[in-house]
Design an enzyme around this catalytic site. Structure first.
Site, PDB file in Angstrom:
ATOM      1  NE  ARG A  61      -2.484  -1.430   3.340  1.00  0.00           N
ATOM      2  CZ  ARG A  61      -2.239  -2.681   3.740  1.00  0.00           C
ATOM      3  NH1 ARG A  61      -2.577  -3.702   2.990  1.00  0.00           N
ATOM      4  NH2 ARG A  61      -1.656  -2.915   4.908  1.00  0.00           N
ATOM      5  CD  GLU A  98       2.952  -9.733  18.549  1.00  0.00           C
ATOM      6  OE1 GLU A  98       2.382  -9.273  17.537  1.00  0.00           O
ATOM      7  OE2 GLU A  98       2.373 -10.029  19.604  1.00  0.00           O
TER       8      GLU A  98
HETATM    9  P1  AMP Z   1       4.533  -1.622  11.532  1.00  0.00           P
HETATM   10  O1  AMP Z   1       5.777  -2.235  10.984  1.00  0.00           O
HETATM   11  O2  AMP Z   1       4.087  -2.259  12.812  1.00  0.00           O
HETATM   12  O3  AMP Z   1       4.636  -0.117  11.644  1.00  0.00           O
HETATM   13  O4  AMP Z   1       3.365  -1.962  10.514  1.00  0.00           O
HETATM   14  C1  AMP Z   1       3.193  -1.206   9.396  1.00  0.00           C
HETATM   15  C2  AMP Z   1       2.756  -2.006   8.206  1.00  0.00           C
HETATM   16  O5  AMP Z   1       1.701  -2.922   8.529  1.00  0.00           O
HETATM   17  C3  AMP Z   1       2.201  -1.113   7.133  1.00  0.00           C
HETATM   18  O6  AMP Z   1       2.646  -1.582   5.868  1.00  0.00           O
HETATM   19  C4  AMP Z   1       0.709  -1.187   7.285  1.00  0.00           C
HETATM   20  O7  AMP Z   1       0.087  -1.192   6.029  1.00  0.00           O
HETATM   21  C5  AMP Z   1       0.451  -2.496   8.020  1.00  0.00           C
HETATM   22  N1  AMP Z   1      -0.466  -2.359   9.170  1.00  0.00           N
HETATM   23  C6  AMP Z   1      -0.139  -2.562  10.465  1.00  0.00           C
HETATM   24  N2  AMP Z   1      -1.194  -2.400  11.268  1.00  0.00           N
HETATM   25  C7  AMP Z   1      -2.223  -2.056  10.476  1.00  0.00           C
HETATM   26  C8  AMP Z   1      -3.606  -1.725  10.704  1.00  0.00           C
HETATM   27  N3  AMP Z   1      -4.150  -1.716  11.940  1.00  0.00           N
HETATM   28  N4  AMP Z   1      -4.377  -1.413   9.647  1.00  0.00           N
HETATM   29  C9  AMP Z   1      -3.841  -1.409   8.391  1.00  0.00           C
HETATM   30  N5  AMP Z   1      -2.578  -1.705   8.113  1.00  0.00           N
HETATM   31  C10 AMP Z   1      -1.757  -2.034   9.126  1.00  0.00           C
END
Ligand code: AMP
Length: 175
Positions: A61, A98
């Site tokens: 995305r 995780e």
């Molecule tokens: P992070 O590495 O934890 O910051 O996760 C970010 C990535 O996971 C991004 O590419 C987001 O598109 C996806 N992502 C994580 N949590 C969500 C959520 N609650 N809703 C949509 N996309 C998420």
């Protein structure tokens, strides 16, 4: 309506996706609204402190607004993809999740040395993915100009993880 409210009113919350306990922020309704998409790109541009030399978008995305933004700024767009997706020679970076690990990749010739690169994704959660992208950018000899996200889940403190790379962190809408 201002941009923040319009983004929040348009995003669809999907409970328990992709697994129980996760409230998924679905941006697909935003993509169906051309005016809002343009306003989001302009929103990023108005918050940019310096024009980057390139934008690196994170699969998948992060490709959507990353490409639109790069095109409007007239700078190259570079894809950061999951392992095994890019066809040419790649440089990779493995990072902790995780449970287990994940690997992201970039073409070895994607960035030029000393370029200031803006890393883009749709959403900032824990910051692990964007942090890994920053490591990959630096391994190519380029610099992290900053980060941009349409949405931030502020309660997960992802910004803290990114501040070691850049304080220029643009998040258009926060939860
Ligand atoms: P992070 O590495 O934890 O910051 O996760 C970010 C990535 O996971 C991004 O590419 C987001 O598109 C996806 N992502 C994580 N949590 C969500 C959520 N609650 N809703 C949509 N996309 C998420």
């Amino acid at each position: 309506m201002n941009l923040v409210d319009e983004i929040k009113n348009t995003i669809r919350d999907v409970a328990d996706f992709p697994k129980p306990g996760i409230m998924f922020k679905d941006i697909t309704p935003i993509l169906e609204n051309q005016k809002l998409c343009s306003a989001i790109v302009d929103g990023f541009i108005s918050e940019l402190k310096h024009k980057p030399d390139a934008i690196a978008g994170i699969e998948s995305r992060g490709f959507l607004f990353g490409m639109l933004l790069a095109n409007k700024l007239n700078v190259p767009f570079v894809m950061i993809r999951k392992a095994g997706k890019l066809p040419y020679k790649t440089m990779s970076y493995e990072y902790a999740l995780e449970y287990g690990t994940a690997t992201i990749e970039m073409h070895i010739d994607a960035l030029k040395k000393d370029w200031n690169v803006l890393i883009h994704d749709d959403l900032l959660a824990t910051g692990g993915t964007a942090e890994a992208a920053a490591q990959l950018v630096k391994r190519q000899g380029a610099k992290v100009n900053g980060f941009s996200f349409v949405v931030e889940l502020g309660f997960l403190n992802g910004k803290e993880k990114l501040k070691t790379h850049s304080n220029n962190i643009i998040c258009l809408a926060q939860y």
